[in-house]
Enzyme design. Structure first.
Site, PDB file in Angstrom:
ATOM      1  CG  HIS A 502      -0.406   0.380   2.498  1.00 12.01           C
ATOM      2  ND1 HIS A 502       0.086  -0.546   3.398  1.00 12.01           N
ATOM      3  CD2 HIS A 502      -0.227   1.594   3.067  1.00 12.01           C
ATOM      4  CE1 HIS A 502       0.540   0.087   4.469  1.00 12.01           C
ATOM      5  NE2 HIS A 502       0.358   1.395   4.290  1.00 12.01           N
ATOM      6  CG  ASP A 557      -0.080  -3.786   2.765  1.00  5.59           C
ATOM      7  OD1 ASP A 557       0.443  -3.371   1.687  1.00  5.59           O
ATOM      8  OD2 ASP A 557      -0.251  -3.098   3.772  1.00  5.59           O
ATOM      9  CB  SER A 654       2.981   2.220   5.969  1.00  2.29           C
ATOM     10  OG  SER A 654       1.791   2.306   6.702  1.00  2.29           O
TER      11      SER A 654
END
Ligand SMILES: [Ca+2]
Ligand SMILES: [Ca+2]
Ligand SMILES: [Ca+2]
EC number: 3.4.21.41
Length: 705
Positions: A502, A557, A654
């Protein structure tokens, strides 16, 4: 009867004095009317001729003529060659006559004359007598022209052979001594030695008339031509005598010797020349004489032997001549090789093999080669490693030896289970001129990045609340990305960045994805890490399970970024390991999440980390349910954190990893990727469970070029 005799006599008389018998090889001659009595008053000469080259031989078989003193009345007269051979009459036993008996009359030429003469009567004491006359046979017999002596002064019908005479029936012919040529007259000989050719492997050659004086004004050329590969030897015999002068070299007559067209001597005088080895299969002798002198000339014996080549000799101690023979002659050959580890060289040219053949001129068809020690050249450089010489430094020739090593501790040599690094790294310059390892051959070793071994690991025992600034080297795998804003990642190997899908394809982000991907590594300060430069990306690999359009589903992901260039590992830049079993996800296992994300509502300028426990799945599920969230929490995810503690990963973190120290191997292992959460510093965080993706990761990384 009488009258008839008279008549006949008159008839014969009227016929004239001589008759010619046509040339025949034999025949008979008789008196007229034979065997009846011959007429009176008769005279006739019969000319007997036989072909040229023959003589006439005549023998009487019957002879009965009126005898008289001195054969005065009747007679037969024989002459040849203008000589009178006799006058005959009577019969055997008659007291007055001169009968020829069995005498053989021979001419020297091819002609004989027989004259028959009678007087007017044949009576004895008044009684008329009858005589039967004669019968003679003649035949042609060979004239041995060669036996005839040319001493008679009389003119001879034949010229004499100057040199050699050969008789045959009916003729003869002449020939000349060697070196002379029969002239067109068929008899005389003239010296002719301008093109004498000898092709036998051995023989004698001498001047004309040897050992008698040679003729004047000679221009002789004696050529000896024997097969290729033979060499001619000349040996002069005694006596040797050629007109000479005491001061001037061979002014009058001289013998010149040429081998293969090259003059190898000019001789005259009485000193016999030395034996000559011409080293050639073609020798020419030129002999010139002037108009005077009486030297006896020369004679030589020539012989041949197979030509020999010089004994091959190695030019250095490394050359081997195979099966060396005591001598080499025409068509023999030898093979040269080198000792192990040496290379055949012809000048600057490398040879695979060498053979030389002895030629017909006694030389080798190619020059002796040399043997040069094999050179393996500079050893190949080892990426992330190096080598050192275990033999003389910088010498790369046969039997030189090197040891490859990897740059420890960041890299480690890939070895087979049974092999040590020192065995794997040892290379020797072989006899083939190639660096080789005992087990692996030419293939050089590989230095693999060492994962999960930070030089300066984070102090784990301390209790950290609310996150803390990382020290250099605590999380050396940490990547700082800038794609759609800040993100994180972790170095795998030395050219892969593990991150969350992502960060590349954010949820609820519809615009076409043309964002630049910047990756920075190697520092804990944003400022410093950016100074170290962006690492360009060669390839981006997104896990196929990832769904950008499903905002509540972070399944799959995970993404990999392949760097254009591998990075040089060091204390601040090291990869992290991947998990290999479920124990890394045990409840309560403490892990570290690091990142350049937002903390305390500010963009961090340094790498920070938090220490979090792996949470119970049910606790997270309950927590999500309590929040009435519909987010997917699949088996490919795990959660971590403690809602009672105010620490969590947050946006900007992230893509970073959840790192756990494996106490068994003392390695740091990435067990998860920071994937999603609800707010920051609150409750649990959700992570991509890396154990489920290890196969995919390894497969992707294997595809590297
Ligand atoms: Ca008579
Ligand atoms: Ca004859
Ligand atoms: Ca002379």
């Amino acid at each position: 009867m009488w009258l008839s005799y008279l008549l006949v006599a008159g008839l014969f008389c009227s016929m004239g004095g001589s008759i010619f018998i046509p040339q025949k090889l034999f025949g008979e001659v008789t008196s007229p009317l034979y065997p009846k009595p011959y007429p009176n008053n008769f005279e006739r000469t019969t000319v007997i001729t036989v072909p040229q080259g023959y003589r006439v031989k005549l023998v009487f078989w019957q002879f009965n003529l009126e005898p008289s003193e001195g054969c005065f009345y009747d007679y037969v007269k024989i002459s040849a060659d203008k000589k009178n051979l006799g006058r005959f009459c009577g019969q055997l036993g008659s007291p007055l006559g001169n009968p020829p008996g069995k005498k053989e009359f021979m001419s020297r030429g091819n002609k004989m004359l027989l004259t028959f003469h009678t007087d007017f009567s044949n009576e004895e004491n008044g009684t008329i007598m009858f005589y039967r006359g004669f019968l003679a046979y003649y035949q042609a017999v060979d004239l041995d022209e060669c036996a005839s002596q040319p001493n008679s002064v009389e003119e001879d019908p034949q010229p004499w052979c100057q040199h050699l005479c050969h008789n045959y029936i009916g003729g003869y012919f002449c020939s000349c001594h060697p070196g002379y040529k029969l002239q067109t007259d068929g008899h005389s000989c003239q010296a002719e030695c301008s093109s004498e050719l000898y092709t036998e492997p051995s023989g004698y050659i001498s001047s004309l008339e040897y050992p008698k004086p040679y003729p004047p004004d000679l221009r002789c050329n004696y050529s000896i031509r024997v097969e290729r590969g033979l060499t001619l030897h000349l040996k002069f015999l005694e006596p040797f005598e050629i007109d000479d002068h005491q001061q001037v070299h061979c002014p009058y007559d001289q013998l010149q010797v040429y081998a293969n067209g090259k003059n190898i001597g000019e001789f005259c005088g009485t000193q016999r020349p030395p034996d000559l080895d011409s080293s050639s299969n073609a020798v020419d002798l030129l002999f010139f004489t002037d108009e005077s002198g009486d030297s006896r000339g020369w004679k030589l014996h020539y012989t041949t032997e197979i030509i020999k080549c010089p004994q091959p000799k190695a030019l250095d101690e490394f050359t081997i001549i195979q099966d060396l023979q005591p001598q080499y002659q025409f068509r023999d050959y030898f093979i040269a090789t080198c000792k192990q580890g040496y290379q055949l060289m012809e000048g600057n040219k490398m040879l695979l093999s060498f053979t030389a053949v002895c030629q017909d001129d006694g030389t080798w068809h190619r020059a002796m080669p040399r043997c040069k020690i094999k050179d393996c050249g500079q050893p190949r450089s080892l990426p992330n490693g190096d080598f050192k010489y275990t033999t003389t430094k910088g010498v790369n020739t046969y039997q030189a030896s090197i040891q490859y090593y990897c740059h420890e501790p960041y890299y480690k040599m890939l070895t087979r289970a049974e092999s040590s690094e020192s065995a794997r790294g040892k290379y020797t310059c072989t006899a083939q001129g190639i660096w080789k390892n005992g087990q692996e051959g030419e293939k050089i070793p590989r230095c693999l990045p060492v994962c999960g071994k930070p030089v300066n690991p984070v102090e784990q025992t301390q209790r950290i609340i609310g996150g803390q600034r990382a020290q250099l080297g605590n999380f050396p795998w940490q990547a700082f990305t800038n794609i759609h804003g800040r993100g994180g990642g972790a170095l795998l190997g030395d050219r892969w960045i593990l991150t969350a899908a992502h960060t590349l394809y954010p949820k609820e982000h519809d615009s076409p994805n043309n964002a630049t991907v910047d990756v920075f590594l190697g520092h804990t300060s944003v400022e410093e890490i950016m100074k170290l430069g962006n690492h360009p990306i060669r390839r981006v690999s997104i896990h196929p399970d990832y769904r950008q359009d499903e905002s509540n589903n972070f399944e799959g992901d995970i993404a990999l970024l392949e760097l254009e260039n591998s990075v040089a590992l060091g204390p601040n830049l090291l990869p992290i390991c991947l998990p290999d079993n479920e124990t890394f996800y045990d409840n309560g296992l403490m892990g570290y999440v690091s990142g350049f994300g937002i903390t305390a509502e500010r963009i961090a300028s340094n790498l920070r980390f938090v220490r979090l426990p792996v949470a119970r799945r049910e606790a997270c599920e309950n927590w999500l349910r309590g929040l009435k969230r519909k987010d997917v929490f699949s088996q490919s995810m795990f959660c971590a954190g403690d809602p009672s503690l105010k620490q969590d990963s947050c946006q900007g973190d992230s893509g970073g990893v959840f790192a756990v120290r494996d106490p068994n191997s003392d390695r740091w292992v990435a067990t998860g990727i920071v994937s999603w959460g609800i707010g920051c510093s609150r409750g649990y965080g959700f992570y991509t469970k890396l154990l489920n993706y290890v196969d995919w990761i390894k497969k992707e990384m294997e595809e590297e070029g």
